[in-house]
Design a protein around this motif. Structure first.
Motif, PDB file in Angstrom:
ATOM      1  N   VAL A  14       0.249  17.028  16.100  1.00  0.00           N
ATOM      2  CA  VAL A  14      -0.245  16.321  14.922  1.00  0.00           C
ATOM      3  C   VAL A  14       0.940  16.042  14.002  1.00  0.00           C
ATOM      4  N   LEU A  15       1.086  14.802  13.591  1.00  0.00           N
ATOM      5  CA  LEU A  15       2.120  14.405  12.651  1.00  0.00           C
ATOM      6  C   LEU A  15       1.445  14.109  11.316  1.00  0.00           C
ATOM      7  N   VAL A  16       1.781  14.889  10.297  1.00  0.00           N
ATOM      8  CA  VAL A  16       1.132  14.779   8.988  1.00  0.00           C
ATOM      9  C   VAL A  16       2.100  14.119   8.005  1.00  0.00           C
ATOM     10  N   PRO A  17       1.722  12.962   7.458  1.00  0.00           N
ATOM     11  CA  PRO A  17       2.625  12.289   6.521  1.00  0.00           C
ATOM     12  C   PRO A  17       2.576  12.925   5.140  1.00  0.00           C
ATOM     13  N   GLY A  18       3.756  13.036   4.539  1.00  0.00           N
ATOM     14  CA  GLY A  18       3.844  13.516   3.167  1.00  0.00           C
ATOM     15  C   GLY A  18       3.607  12.363   2.197  1.00  0.00           C
ATOM     16  N   ALA A  57       3.267  21.708  -1.604  1.00  0.00           N
ATOM     17  CA  ALA A  57       1.975  22.343  -1.295  1.00  0.00           C
ATOM     18  C   ALA A  57       1.524  21.982   0.124  1.00  0.00           C
ATOM     19  N   LEU A  58       1.730  20.744   0.532  1.00  0.00           N
ATOM     20  CA  LEU A  58       1.370  20.319   1.882  1.00  0.00           C
ATOM     21  C   LEU A  58       2.180  21.090   2.923  1.00  0.00           C
ATOM     22  N   ASN A  59       3.469  21.236   2.695  1.00  0.00           N
ATOM     23  CA  ASN A  59       4.309  21.986   3.630  1.00  0.00           C
ATOM     24  C   ASN A  59       3.885  23.445   3.723  1.00  0.00           C
ATOM     25  N   ALA A  60       3.481  24.037   2.603  1.00  0.00           N
ATOM     26  CA  ALA A  60       3.001  25.422   2.625  1.00  0.00           C
ATOM     27  C   ALA A  60       1.719  25.518   3.453  1.00  0.00           C
ATOM     28  N   ILE A  74       2.617  21.043  14.959  1.00  0.00           N
ATOM     29  CA  ILE A  74       2.164  20.473  13.686  1.00  0.00           C
ATOM     30  C   ILE A  74       3.416  20.064  12.926  1.00  0.00           C
ATOM     31  N   LEU A  75       3.622  18.752  12.828  1.00  0.00           N
ATOM     32  CA  LEU A  75       4.848  18.199  12.284  1.00  0.00           C
ATOM     33  C   LEU A  75       4.616  17.551  10.929  1.00  0.00           C
ATOM     34  N   TYR A  76       5.656  17.537  10.131  1.00  0.00           N
ATOM     35  CA  TYR A  76       5.619  16.926   8.805  1.00  0.00           C
ATOM     36  C   TYR A  76       6.475  15.671   8.823  1.00  0.00           C
ATOM     37  N   ALA A  77       5.915  14.551   8.418  1.00  0.00           N
ATOM     38  CA  ALA A  77       6.656  13.293   8.299  1.00  0.00           C
ATOM     39  C   ALA A  77       7.116  13.158   6.852  1.00  0.00           C
ATOM     40  N   ASP A  78       8.406  13.306   6.632  1.00  0.00           N
ATOM     41  CA  ASP A  78       8.977  13.278   5.285  1.00  0.00           C
ATOM     42  C   ASP A  78       9.178  11.837   4.819  1.00  0.00           C
ATOM     43  N   LEU A  79       8.087  11.204   4.418  1.00  0.00           N
ATOM     44  CA  LEU A  79       8.147   9.829   3.932  1.00  0.00           C
ATOM     45  C   LEU A  79       8.915   9.742   2.617  1.00  0.00           C
TER      46      LEU A  79
END
Length: 176
Positions: A14-18, A57-60, A74-79
């Motif tokens: 899952v790639l979650v956009p910031g 908060a999202l990263n936490a 579970i990945l974070y997309a640093d927009l």
């Protein structure tokens, strides 16, 4: 929570956009002319601080999800960083000097007018949208979206794709 629904449905990656740097959007720059602006980017400091607070908060929350689901990616997309870098160094990525101006819009500040949206009578459109970060003051141009996608893929490719196919996938969307 939406992420748990996606995980329960069987997602393995899952790639979650910031959050984007809100204070850099032409629409919000036109609305918040006064107040503190970052000297490097020209963006509204308070709005960007809010976006960064959200991203922390999202990263936490994503960290907690990774602990609860160790077998998932579970990945974070640093927009935020991709867009801020583009705003601060537009020429590096082929954009004009004024990356906070909309390509299509009214004649007001940042080429954004709340009463003359893109496509309405009296609005103008730039000659080359690929030179602009913002299309209409709210949405990014195709070139900006490509830049953001390439920055996200560059960071997340080893996790998302087999390394032998990561570069090919980046080329498909024009990442060099």
């Amino acid at each position: 929570m939406c992420m748990q629904v996606v995980i329960a449905a069987g997602a393995r990656t899952v790639l979650v956009p910031g959050m984007i740097p809100l204070g850099c959007e032409p629409q919000l720059l036109a609305l918040y002319k006064s107040g503190e602006h970052d000297p490097e980017s020209g963006c509204v400091t308070e709005l960007n601080d809010l976006a960064q607070l959200h991203n922390r908060a999202l990263n936490a929350m994503l960290h907690e999800l990774r602990l609860a689901h160790p077998g998932l990616a579970i990945l974070y997309a640093d927009l935020y960083s991709a867009i801020t870098d583009t705003i601060v160094s537009p020429r590096k990525y082929g954009f004009r000097n004024m990356p906070s101006a909309a390509c299509c819009g009214g004649s007001a500040a940042y080429n954004f007018n709340m009463t003359a949206f893109c496509g309405a009578a009296g609005t103008t459109t730039c000659m080359d949208p690929s030179e602009y970060v913002s299309w209409d003051g709210v949405h990014f141009t195709e070139a900006a979206n490509r830049r953001i996608a390439c920055a996200t893929l560059k960071i997340n490719s080893p996790t998302l794709f087999n390394p032998s196919t990561a570069e090919a996938r980046q080329r498909v969307i024009g990442c060099a």
